[in-house]
Design a protein around this motif. Structure first.
Motif, PDB file in Angstrom:
ATOM      1  N   HIS A  30       0.830  -1.203   0.000  1.00  0.00           N
ATOM      2  CA  HIS A  30       0.000   0.000   0.000  1.00  0.00           C
ATOM      3  C   HIS A  30       0.866   1.254   0.000  1.00  0.00           C
ATOM      4  CE1 HIS A  30      -3.649  -2.337   1.783  1.00  0.00           C
ATOM      5  NE2 HIS A  30      -3.390  -2.638   0.525  1.00  0.00           N
ATOM      6  N   VAL A  31       2.027   1.145   0.672  1.00  0.00           N
ATOM      7  CA  VAL A  31       2.961   2.285   0.667  1.00  0.00           C
ATOM      8  C   VAL A  31       3.434   2.552  -0.765  1.00  0.00           C
ATOM      9  CG1 VAL A  31       5.178   3.126   1.500  1.00  0.00           C
ATOM     10  CG2 VAL A  31       3.686   1.836   3.026  1.00  0.00           C
ATOM     11  N   ASN A  32       3.773   1.465  -1.477  1.00  0.00           N
ATOM     12  CA  ASN A  32       4.169   1.619  -2.882  1.00  0.00           C
ATOM     13  C   ASN A  32       3.046   2.235  -3.704  1.00  0.00           C
ATOM     14  OD1 ASN A  32       6.523   0.449  -2.223  1.00  0.00           O
ATOM     15  ND2 ASN A  32       6.224  -1.430  -3.389  1.00  0.00           N
ATOM     16  N   ALA A  33       1.812   1.762  -3.420  1.00  0.00           N
ATOM     17  CA  ALA A  33       0.659   2.295  -4.154  1.00  0.00           C
ATOM     18  C   ALA A  33       0.530   3.790  -3.902  1.00  0.00           C
ATOM     19  CB  ALA A  33      -0.612   1.578  -3.722  1.00  0.00           C
ATOM     20  N   ALA A  34       0.708   4.200  -2.650  1.00  0.00           N
ATOM     21  CA  ALA A  34       0.591   5.618  -2.316  1.00  0.00           C
ATOM     22  C   ALA A  34       1.665   6.426  -3.039  1.00  0.00           C
ATOM     23  CB  ALA A  34       0.714   5.815  -0.811  1.00  0.00           C
ATOM     24  N   ALA A  35       2.887   5.874  -3.088  1.00  0.00           N
ATOM     25  CA  ALA A  35       3.968   6.591  -3.771  1.00  0.00           C
ATOM     26  C   ALA A  35       3.650   6.740  -5.259  1.00  0.00           C
ATOM     27  CB  ALA A  35       5.286   5.845  -3.582  1.00  0.00           C
ATOM     28  N   THR A  36       3.166   5.649  -5.877  1.00  0.00           N
ATOM     29  CA  THR A  36       2.798   5.723  -7.290  1.00  0.00           C
ATOM     30  C   THR A  36       1.662   6.718  -7.495  1.00  0.00           C
ATOM     31  OG1 THR A  36       3.248   3.366  -7.291  1.00  0.00           O
ATOM     32  CG2 THR A  36       2.331   4.285  -9.299  1.00  0.00           C
ATOM     33  N   GLY A  37       0.681   6.652  -6.569  1.00  0.00           N
ATOM     34  CA  GLY A  37      -0.441   7.575  -6.655  1.00  0.00           C
ATOM     35  C   GLY A  37       0.013   9.011  -6.551  1.00  0.00           C
ATOM     36  N   LEU A  38       0.985   9.251  -5.663  1.00  0.00           N
ATOM     37  CA  LEU A  38       1.503  10.609  -5.492  1.00  0.00           C
ATOM     38  C   LEU A  38       2.126  11.107  -6.797  1.00  0.00           C
ATOM     39  CD1 LEU A  38       2.047  12.882  -3.492  1.00  0.00           C
ATOM     40  CD2 LEU A  38       4.200  11.777  -2.919  1.00  0.00           C
ATOM     41  N   ILE A  39       2.941  10.243  -7.422  1.00  0.00           N
ATOM     42  CA  ILE A  39       3.592  10.635  -8.681  1.00  0.00           C
ATOM     43  C   ILE A  39       2.544  10.903  -9.759  1.00  0.00           C
ATOM     44  CG2 ILE A  39       5.085   9.780 -10.529  1.00  0.00           C
ATOM     45  CD1 ILE A  39       6.487   8.158  -8.195  1.00  0.00           C
ATOM     46  N   LEU A  40       1.565   9.994  -9.833  1.00  0.00           N
ATOM     47  CA  LEU A  40       0.496  10.131 -10.825  1.00  0.00           C
ATOM     48  C   LEU A  40      -0.284  11.422 -10.603  1.00  0.00           C
ATOM     49  CD1 LEU A  40      -0.379   8.229 -13.040  1.00  0.00           C
ATOM     50  CD2 LEU A  40      -1.970   7.170 -11.462  1.00  0.00           C
ATOM     51  N   LEU A  41      -0.609  11.674  -9.334  1.00  0.00           N
ATOM     52  CA  LEU A  41      -1.386  12.866  -8.983  1.00  0.00           C
ATOM     53  C   LEU A  41      -0.608  14.127  -9.331  1.00  0.00           C
ATOM     54  CD1 LEU A  41      -4.033  13.650  -7.546  1.00  0.00           C
ATOM     55  CD2 LEU A  41      -2.686  13.947  -5.498  1.00  0.00           C
ATOM     56  N   MET A  42       0.688  14.124  -9.000  1.00  0.00           N
ATOM     57  CA  MET A  42       1.505  15.302  -9.296  1.00  0.00           C
ATOM     58  C   MET A  42       1.532  15.560 -10.806  1.00  0.00           C
ATOM     59  SD  MET A  42       2.362  16.860  -6.760  1.00  0.00           S
ATOM     60  CE  MET A  42       1.428  16.412  -5.335  1.00  0.00           C
ATOM     61  N   MET A  43       1.685  14.456 -11.588  1.00  0.00           N
ATOM     62  CA  MET A  43       1.708  14.620 -13.039  1.00  0.00           C
ATOM     63  C   MET A  43       0.419  15.254 -13.541  1.00  0.00           C
ATOM     64  SD  MET A  43       3.515  11.050 -13.980  1.00  0.00           S
ATOM     65  CE  MET A  43       3.432  11.037 -15.722  1.00  0.00           C
ATOM     66  N   THR A  44      -0.726  14.734 -13.084  1.00  0.00           N
ATOM     67  CA  THR A  44      -1.986  15.283 -13.592  1.00  0.00           C
ATOM     68  C   THR A  44      -2.197  16.709 -13.093  1.00  0.00           C
ATOM     69  OG1 THR A  44      -3.111  14.157 -11.801  1.00  0.00           O
ATOM     70  CG2 THR A  44      -3.243  13.144 -13.940  1.00  0.00           C
ATOM     71  N   LEU A  45      -1.823  16.972 -11.827  1.00  0.00           N
ATOM     72  CA  LEU A  45      -2.024  18.328 -11.311  1.00  0.00           C
ATOM     73  C   LEU A  45      -1.145  19.322 -12.055  1.00  0.00           C
ATOM     74  CD1 LEU A  45      -2.540  17.978  -7.454  1.00  0.00           C
ATOM     75  CD2 LEU A  45      -4.199  18.024  -9.295  1.00  0.00           C
ATOM     76  N   VAL A  46       0.112  18.932 -12.333  1.00  0.00           N
ATOM     77  CA  VAL A  46       1.010  19.841 -13.056  1.00  0.00           C
ATOM     78  C   VAL A  46       0.455  20.097 -14.468  1.00  0.00           C
ATOM     79  CG1 VAL A  46       3.276  19.980 -14.161  1.00  0.00           C
ATOM     80  CG2 VAL A  46       3.096  19.358 -11.754  1.00  0.00           C
TER      81      VAL A  46
END
Lengths: 322, 307
Positions: free
Chosen positions: A288-304
């Motif tokens: 789940h920690v890995n999932a959160a890290a991936t989610g963070l990267i994904l979220l940052m990409m879409t937000l940027v």
């Protein structure tokens, strides 16, 4: 003068009517209070949405933030949570996005151009417009089913990067078309007439005036559609994207003749959201920690990407005053 | 001399230019028509892959059987459990998104000033930009534990938190479109209402919202189709168990979640399991398209009566 008016005012002259005035005044007060309360409710609803977004971001940062490191980007997925990374996922996302852009951008801009500049008002045009509206309302997973039936089995393209890119390209096509049309519509007619008056053909007019002047709006639409495509998961699972890939597609550039190869298009793939889905659906907490890290990267990409789109729209709206 | 020659209608340069122009127009037309091909492709493939399924299973059984287990040894093919999951999750999402979206739209359109709106609207739209799988993570690992502090009997996978998160996700779709519709209402209607002594609240609910009915309807319809077709949130957070799911605190499966669940396995092309995802997809498409058609119809009716 003022006194005279006041004594003539019938509501002030009788006691009963002054009570009436009081009633009216208190009713006004109540209604003003309701107006104010509704504004507060509106602000609270807005605040609640924004706090949810903030909670989402903070939760991802708190859980996944420490996991984001150089190794995380350069490692393949693994059975050991701490060793696993997203190398194949982000390379896959990049390849799929390349195909998606090549499919959706030219097709979407061309369709938007046709509908705004060329189409005549007839039933064919109405039919096409109706279809685009409907296409935007079709659930994304049905695009996956269509791609599985037509691209994977019908045309034998396999569960490849090419299939995935085309699927997402068709999925975001309505977004590109709609934003292109909006951007083109904002170019005033005087520009078109001036161009025709100077003897240009229709395509010359479009090529030298319409497209450059609406490029800001079109770019906004392109970025938004790509940010939508990069986070899309369901249609890619449907066409059979793998969740565990421990190799990279072959490089598109060779040292020997003919220098480019397209073999990467036919490779199996995984993408960031699928990798995240895979990790979040495991029972172990470490994943789940890995999932959160991936989610963070994904979220940052879409937000940027969305931030850039908002900025371009804002800049263009300020710069262009027809 | 040369100019005169160029303007002659049958000069080769002119002919070439004419040809080029019509070729370009034809190419652009094909691009525009591609959306039609896509829709027809979707409908064709969903129908043609579903037809063999109905050779095995009667339509009556499909619509009335209350169990859905196409991959088990004793397969049952009743769509109702999946349908109930889809309806319950959509209902929860909509009961969050429509009130919130409408209230936010009213605030942005009637109360907020230009500057606040310019900032708040794009920020709010970021909610719709977050990838849905991230919302799934959020529903499963943040909202469900949070709700458990109020509802201890809540299952780890449940349709309630999935629905709530979907609701928040859909808010910007509804609020943005509704706000556009409300702002398109001409100001003289508001002024007329104020002149009759109406308060702001009354003006919003009795004048502005009725006047923007067609736009609001399409906003709601879009929100509902989003909720019906939403996949990843329910797949991750609602637990993938197809059963008659009227209790939102329990796990359930939606049509979309079922398709994902089956696609994750390796089903041979042409098997009944493979056909079952097309049947599920077709059901979903029929529901969402009929919603879109109802929306279109309402809008047309209303626009006619406006004129």
């Amino acid at each position: 003068m003022a006194d005279a008016e006041q004594t003539n005012d019938p509501t002030k002259s009788k006691v009963g009517e002054s009570i009436l005035t009081d009633l009216v005044l208190s009713s006004i007060r109540v209604r003003k209070w309701i107006d104010f309360a509704f504004m507060v409710v509106g602000l609270l609803a807005l605040l609640f949405s924004l706090i949810t977004l903030l909670a989402l971001i903070l939760d991802l940062v708190r859980t996944g933030g420490p996991r984001v490191s150089w190794d995380f980007f350069t490692s393949f997925p693994s059975r050991k949570a701490m060793k696993a990374g997203i190398l194949s996922a982000w390379v896959g996302s990049l390849c799929v996005m390349a195909v998606t852009s090549l499919c959706a951008i030219p097709l979407g801009i061309a369709a938007g151009l046709y509908l705004e500049e060329y189409s005549k008002k007839n039933w064919i045009t109405t039919f096409i417009e109706l279809n685009i509206v409907n296409l935007a309302g079709v659930p994304s997973i049905t695009f996956g089913l269509m791609a599985l039936g037509i691209f994977v089995y019908g045309l034998g393209m396999g569960q490849s990067i090419l299939t995935a890119g085309l699927t997402l390209g068709l999925l975001v096509l309505p977004i590109v078309i709609v934003t292109t049309r909006e951007a083109i519509r904002s170019v005033p007619n005087s520009i078109r007439e001036a161009s025709f008056a100077l003897g240009s053909s229709k395509w010359q007019m479009v090529r030298h005036h319409i497209l450059p002047y609406s490029s800001g709006g079109i770019l906004t639409g392109v970025i938004i559609s790509l940010s939508r495509a990069i986070g899309e998961t369901a249609p890619l699972i449907t066409i059979g994207a793998l969740t565990f890939i421990a190799f990279l597609p072959p490089s598109p550039v060779n040292e020997t003749f003919p220098f480019v190869n397209f073999q990467w298009l036919t490779e199996p793939f995984t993408v960031l959201p699928i990798q995240m889905f895979n990790w979040v659906s495991r029972p172990e907490k470490e994943f789940h920690v890995n999932a959160a890290a991936t989610g963070l990267i994904l979220l940052m990409m879409t937000l940027v990407m969305n931030g850039i789109a908002i900025y371009i729209r804002y800049r263009f709206r300020r710069k262009l005053k027809w | 001399m040369k100019v005169a020659a160029l303007t002659a209608a049958n000069h080769p340069i002119r002919k070439w230019r004419k040809f080029k122009e019509s070729a370009i127009e034809a190419a652009l037309f094909l691009a525009a028509a591609s959306s039609v091909f896509v829709i027809f492709g979707i409908i064709f493939i969903l129908v043609s892959e579903s037809l063999p399924f109905f050779g095995h299973v009667s339509l009556v059984e499909f619509l009335t059987e209350t169990e859905w287990s196409p991959l088990f040894e004793n397969p049952r093919y009743g769509i109702l459990p999946l349908l109930s999951g889809t309806l319950v999750s959509t209902m929860i999402a909509i009961s969050v998104a429509i009130p919130m979206g409408t209230i936010i739209a009213s605030y942005l359109s009637e109360y907020a000033n230009e500057k606040a709106r310019e900032i708040l609207k794009p920020v709010l739209e970021l909610l719709a930009a977050v990838p849905t799988v991230v919302y799934g993570y959020f529903a499963l690992l943040f909202v469900t534990p949070l709700l458990k502090t109020f509802l201890p009997e809540l299952s780890g996978f449940n349709i309630l938190s999935a629905g709530l998160v979907m609701g928040v996700m859909i808010v910007p779709y509804i609020s943005s479109l509704s706000e556009d519709a409300m702002r398109a209402v001409p100001n003289h209607l508001r002024e007329g209402s104020y002149a009759m002594g109406a308060s702001k609240f009354q003006t919003i609910f009795r004048v502005v919202i009725p006047a923007s009915f067609s736009g609001m309807t399409s906003a709601y319809i879009l929100g509902i189709s989003r909720a019906l077709g939403e996949t990843m949130v329910v797949t991750v957070a609602a637990g993938l168990q197809p059963r008659m799911a009227w209790d939102p605190t329990q796990p359930a499966a939606t049509i979309t979640a079922y398709i994902v669940q089956v696609s994750l396995g390796d089903l041979p092309h042409g098997s009944i399991g493979y056909q079952s995802i097309y049947v599920a997809g077709l059901t979903l498409l029929v529901i969402t398209l009929s919603f879109n058609v109802i929306g279109l119809f309402l809008r047309k009716r209303f626009q006619e009566s406006e004129n």
